[in-house]
Design a protein around this motif. Sequence first.
Motif, PDB file in Angstrom:
ATOM      1  N   UNK A   1       0.753  -1.447   0.274  1.00 45.09           N
ATOM      2  CA  UNK A   1      -0.110   0.154  -0.406  1.00 45.09           C
ATOM      3  C   UNK A   1       0.534   0.813  -0.234  1.00 45.09           C
ATOM      4  N   UNK A   2       0.440   2.187  -0.806  1.00 42.85           N
ATOM      5  CA  UNK A   2       1.582   3.497  -1.022  1.00 42.85           C
ATOM      6  C   UNK A   2       0.406   4.516  -0.747  1.00 42.85           C
ATOM      7  N   UNK A   3       0.788   5.460   0.263  1.00 43.91           N
ATOM      8  CA  UNK A   3       0.191   6.437   0.682  1.00 43.91           C
ATOM      9  C   UNK A   3       1.280   7.526  -0.488  1.00 43.91           C
ATOM     10  N   UNK A   4       0.155   8.506  -0.616  1.00 39.52           N
ATOM     11  CA  UNK A   4       0.653   9.378  -1.158  1.00 39.52           C
ATOM     12  C   UNK A   4       0.347  11.002  -1.096  1.00 39.52           C
ATOM     13  N   UNK A   5       0.298  11.489  -1.061  1.00 46.71           N
ATOM     14  CA  UNK A   5       0.385  13.305  -0.784  1.00 46.71           C
ATOM     15  C   UNK A   5       1.438  13.900  -0.777  1.00 46.71           C
ATOM     16  N   UNK A   6       1.284  15.221  -0.740  1.00 50.66           N
ATOM     17  CA  UNK A   6       1.809  17.108  -0.666  1.00 50.66           C
ATOM     18  C   UNK A   6       2.671  16.500   0.825  1.00 50.66           C
TER      19      UNK A   6
ATOM     20  N   UNK B   1       2.278  -1.322  -6.553  1.00 51.19           N
ATOM     21  CA  UNK B   1       1.530  -0.880  -5.489  1.00 51.19           C
ATOM     22  C   UNK B   1       0.696  -1.911  -5.715  1.00 51.19           C
ATOM     23  N   UNK B   2      -0.176  -2.452  -4.948  1.00 53.66           N
ATOM     24  CA  UNK B   2      -1.594  -3.346  -4.765  1.00 53.66           C
ATOM     25  C   UNK B   2      -2.469  -2.345  -4.348  1.00 53.66           C
ATOM     26  N   UNK B   3      -2.896  -0.924  -3.321  1.00 51.44           N
ATOM     27  CA  UNK B   3      -3.312   0.066  -2.909  1.00 51.44           C
ATOM     28  C   UNK B   3      -2.355   1.340  -2.966  1.00 51.44           C
ATOM     29  N   UNK B   4      -4.021   2.152  -2.807  1.00 52.09           N
ATOM     30  CA  UNK B   4      -3.401   3.581  -2.771  1.00 52.09           C
ATOM     31  C   UNK B   4      -3.351   4.505  -2.445  1.00 52.09           C
ATOM     32  N   UNK B   5      -3.410   5.119  -0.833  1.00 52.18           N
ATOM     33  CA  UNK B   5      -4.170   6.581  -0.051  1.00 52.18           C
ATOM     34  C   UNK B   5      -3.671   7.444  -0.110  1.00 52.18           C
TER      35      UNK B   5
ATOM     36  N   UNK C   1      -2.759   7.215 -12.454  1.00 52.43           N
ATOM     37  CA  UNK C   1      -2.487   6.846 -13.901  1.00 52.43           C
ATOM     38  C   UNK C   1      -2.259   6.014 -14.863  1.00 52.43           C
ATOM     39  N   UNK C   2      -0.598   6.638 -15.108  1.00 54.67           N
ATOM     40  CA  UNK C   2      -0.024   6.877 -15.318  1.00 54.67           C
ATOM     41  C   UNK C   2       1.359   5.584 -15.248  1.00 54.67           C
ATOM     42  N   UNK C   3       1.051   5.425 -14.308  1.00 54.82           N
ATOM     43  CA  UNK C   3       2.176   4.585 -13.682  1.00 54.82           C
ATOM     44  C   UNK C   3       1.687   3.334 -13.081  1.00 54.82           C
ATOM     45  N   UNK C   4       0.487   3.147 -12.927  1.00 51.62           N
ATOM     46  CA  UNK C   4      -0.384   1.629 -12.560  1.00 51.62           C
ATOM     47  C   UNK C   4      -1.453   1.538 -13.655  1.00 51.62           C
ATOM     48  N   UNK C   5      -1.575   0.160 -13.018  1.00 52.40           N
ATOM     49  CA  UNK C   5      -3.488  -0.447 -13.483  1.00 52.40           C
ATOM     50  C   UNK C   5      -4.720   0.518 -12.783  1.00 52.40           C
ATOM     51  N   UNK C   6      -5.452   0.828 -13.807  1.00 54.78           N
ATOM     52  CA  UNK C   6      -6.642   1.560 -13.361  1.00 54.78           C
ATOM     53  C   UNK C   6      -7.574   0.363 -12.650  1.00 54.78           C
ATOM     54  N   UNK C   7      -7.183  -0.883 -11.866  1.00 51.15           N
ATOM     55  CA  UNK C   7      -7.991  -1.859 -11.462  1.00 51.15           C
ATOM     56  C   UNK C   7      -6.944  -1.724  -9.718  1.00 51.15           C
ATOM     57  N   UNK C   8      -6.546  -0.919  -9.810  1.00 52.49           N
ATOM     58  CA  UNK C   8      -6.363  -0.840  -8.122  1.00 52.49           C
ATOM     59  C   UNK C   8      -6.452   0.728  -7.095  1.00 52.49           C
TER      60      UNK C   8
END
Length: 202
Positions: free
Chosen positions: A12-17, A82-86, A108-115
């Motif tokens: 699981x990847x946690x993203x944001x500013x 990544x399997x999931x993104x927060x 969306x550029x780097x992952x599958x839309x099903x993530x």
Amino acid sequence: MHSKRDLTTYKIIILGESYVGKTSIARRFVNDEFDTSLFSTIGIDLLKKIVKVDDTEVKLDIWDTAGQERFHSITKSYYRSADGIILVFDLLDLKSFDCIDRWFEGIYTETDRSVPIFLVGNKYDEAEHKKDFVLDVFEEKARNMNVEFFVTSAKNGLNIELLFSRMAEELSRNENVLGTPINDVKFEVKTKKKSKLWKKCC
């Protein structure tokens, strides 16, 4: 009972500013702690926790990423596996919310839309007391992006367990681990104490 090495592991990847509370969210979930003196993450940090979805234990590898622009090329390399993104923004900082579209574009550029992607507005404990504070614009963004929306507070634990429990459910569902209807799935999260749950979802 499976040994830890036999457990299904989800990344699981946690993203944001920067300073939206990504590290605080991860540490509240994994260690049930909140530290006001945390500095901005440099590069990538990894935390791990085992949770139960029904009777099946799974391991969550939670990758806490840096929000600074200079680290984006590094963190993007982690998107692909990544399997999931927060994706987190600060409910008190509209600039962090304004950056959401850029984050979605990178995802969306780097992952599958099903993530599975969850959109998270953090620091609700402070935002709810602000005059004229409303969630409508955030909920609308989640609906437009077709993702689930949560409000959280790393400070008091609001919805932190729920957030990761829902992600564990979604990932298990994607892998067809349980083979049961989604409404029948029950959670047991291994934490020291339970927090109050409150959620806004698209």
